[in-house]
Design a protein around this motif. Structure first.
Motif, short mmCIF file in Angstrom:
data_model
loop_
_atom_site.label_atom_id
_atom_site.label_comp_id
_atom_site.label_asym_id
_atom_site.label_seq_id
_atom_site.Cartn_x
_atom_site.Cartn_y
_atom_site.Cartn_z
N LEU A 110 -12.40 -1.04 -1.00
CA LEU A 110 -12.07 -0.50 0.32
C LEU A 110 -11.07 0.64 0.19
N GLY A 111 -10.21 0.53 -0.80
CA GLY A 111 -9.26 1.62 -1.06
C GLY A 111 -9.98 2.87 -1.56
N PHE B 252 0.46 1.95 -12.45
CA PHE B 252 1.07 3.25 -12.11
C PHE B 252 2.41 3.41 -12.82
N ASN C 222 -1.88 -3.16 -9.55
CA ASN C 222 -2.12 -1.70 -9.52
C ASN C 222 -0.82 -0.92 -9.67
N TYR D 134 -11.93 -6.35 -2.49
CA TYR D 134 -11.40 -5.66 -1.31
C TYR D 134 -10.36 -4.60 -1.71
N HIS E 11 0.84 -1.19 0.00
CA HIS E 11 0.00 0.00 0.00
C HIS E 11 0.88 1.25 0.00
N SER F 77 -11.48 4.80 1.05
CA SER F 77 -10.52 5.38 2.00
C SER F 77 -9.68 6.47 1.33
C1 HEM Z 1 -2.28 8.09 -3.21
C2 HEM Z 1 -2.98 7.04 -3.15
C3 HEM Z 1 -3.57 6.49 -1.89
C4 HEM Z 1 -3.84 7.09 -0.70
C5 HEM Z 1 -3.60 8.52 -0.31
C6 HEM Z 1 -4.41 6.06 0.16
C7 HEM Z 1 -4.81 6.27 1.45
C8 HEM Z 1 -5.47 5.36 2.24
C9 HEM Z 1 -6.01 5.63 3.55
C10 HEM Z 1 -5.93 6.95 4.30
C11 HEM Z 1 -6.60 4.50 3.98
C12 HEM Z 1 -7.35 4.33 5.29
C13 HEM Z 1 -6.80 3.31 6.20
C14 HEM Z 1 -7.81 3.00 7.28
O1 HEM Z 1 -9.04 2.97 7.01
O2 HEM Z 1 -7.40 2.74 8.37
C15 HEM Z 1 -6.45 3.52 2.93
C16 HEM Z 1 -6.93 2.24 2.99
C17 HEM Z 1 -6.87 1.34 1.95
N1 HEM Z 1 -6.28 1.54 0.72
FE1 HEM Z 1 -5.34 3.20 0.11
N2 HEM Z 1 -4.48 4.90 -0.53
C18 HEM Z 1 -3.97 5.13 -1.79
C19 HEM Z 1 -3.84 4.22 -2.79
C20 HEM Z 1 -4.31 2.95 -2.75
C21 HEM Z 1 -4.22 1.99 -3.84
C22 HEM Z 1 -3.57 2.25 -5.20
C23 HEM Z 1 -4.81 0.86 -3.40
C24 HEM Z 1 -5.00 -0.43 -4.15
C25 HEM Z 1 -5.47 -0.51 -5.33
C26 HEM Z 1 -5.30 1.10 -2.06
C27 HEM Z 1 -5.99 0.20 -1.29
C28 HEM Z 1 -6.42 0.40 -0.01
C29 HEM Z 1 -7.14 -0.57 0.78
C30 HEM Z 1 -7.53 -1.96 0.34
C31 HEM Z 1 -7.43 0.02 2.00
C32 HEM Z 1 -8.18 -0.61 3.17
C33 HEM Z 1 -7.22 -1.18 4.19
C34 HEM Z 1 -8.00 -1.89 5.28
O3 HEM Z 1 -8.46 -1.20 6.16
O4 HEM Z 1 -8.15 -3.12 5.23
N3 HEM Z 1 -4.98 2.36 -1.70
N4 HEM Z 1 -5.76 4.07 1.88
#
Ligand code: HEM
Length: 215
Positions: free
Chosen positions: A128-129, A204, A200, A124, A16, A132
């Motif tokens: 979920l991402g 990028f 992913n 997921y 991540h 978030s």
């Molecule tokens: C600049 C890009 C991104 C930012 C700023 C970002 C930021 C975040 C943040 C703040 C969370 C919250 C964590 C929480 O709820 O505790 C999160 C969760 C998550 N992100 Fe990202 N993310 C980015 C890119 C991605 C990408 C490219 C993927 C995959 C394709 C991804 C997949 C996920 C997933 C699956 C979660 C959930 C994690 C969990 O709680 O199980 N994110 N992300």
């Protein structure tokens, strides 16, 4: 023992960070790229969500994947509105998947057709991402390219029918924890999730090659 949702999250944590800090994402979020790069990225997302959602109807009755299929998550319609805004009414013509996007979409389709638990890993990783970090991307995009707040251009990031994303995510994690699979199958799902992140990151990378910053 740790819950399955925690295991999945921990297993993909490093990747991540890698995705988040990839050159393309950093440049995009840092406001260093033009709206053409954002448009190309949105195009790539369309191919991925097309793969995720075209089999969703059939998967809705699957014992493993079924509980995850929630229409309020569907993104294809929102992406199509964004693309009509970004590329114009003939948005579909001339759209092309990068090789990495093609590989990603093919893998999603393969899972959707043959391995519902693997499909859950892809589900997921994207939804979920989007619920978030997607909100951070939306905010930056609105500011960088002047889209109307939560309007055309960033609808992909707006889940109109999910009033409380934090509560939704909690419910989603409960669904993950309730997946009925033995330990070996769960390990396979975790591995597929890592693969989803790698797919992913590969997209990028190719986007970064197409939109290098002029030094
Ligand atoms: C600049 C890009 C991104 C930012 C700023 C970002 C930021 C975040 C943040 C703040 C969370 C919250 C964590 C929480 O709820 O505790 C999160 C969760 C998550 N992100 Fe990202 N993310 C980015 C890119 C991605 C990408 C490219 C993927 C995959 C394709 C991804 C997949 C996920 C997933 C699956 C979660 C959930 C994690 C969990 O709680 O199980 N994110 N992300």
């Amino acid at each position: 023992m740790d819950s399955f949702s925690n295991v999945i999250r921990a297993a993909s944590h490093e990747q991540h960070v890698e995705a988040e800090t990839s050159t393309f994402m950093s440049d995009l979020l840092g406001g260093r790229l033009g709206v053409d790069a954002y448009t190309r990225y949105t195009e790539q997302l369309w191919f991925v969500y097309e793969a995720l959602e075209s089999e969703a109807g059939r998967l809705a009755s699957d014992a493993v994947a079924g509980p995850f299929i929630r229409p309020e998550l569907f993104r294809r319609g929102a992406l199509e509105r964004d693309l009509a805004h970004l590329r114009g009414p003939g948005w579909r013509a001339g759209m092309s998947a990068l090789p990495a996007t093609r590989a990603y979409a093919e893998r999603v389709r393969e899972c959707a057709e043959r391995w519902p638990a693997g499909y859950v890993a892809h589900h997921y990783t994207r939804y979920l991402g989007d619920l978030s970090g997607g909100q951070i991307i939306r905010d930056r995009a609105e500011k960088a390219w002047g889209f109307e707040r939560k309007g055309d251009g960033v609808r992909f990031y707006v889940f109109e029918e999910i009033g409380n994303p934090a509560a939704f995510k909690r419910g989603y994690r409960e669904l993950l924890d309730a997946v009925r699979a033995d330990d070996l199958e769960k390990q396979r799902v975790v591995a597929e999730c890592r693969k989803a992140f790698a797919l992913n990151t590969a997209v990028f990378r190719e986007l970064g090659e197409e939109f290098p910053l002029s030094a």
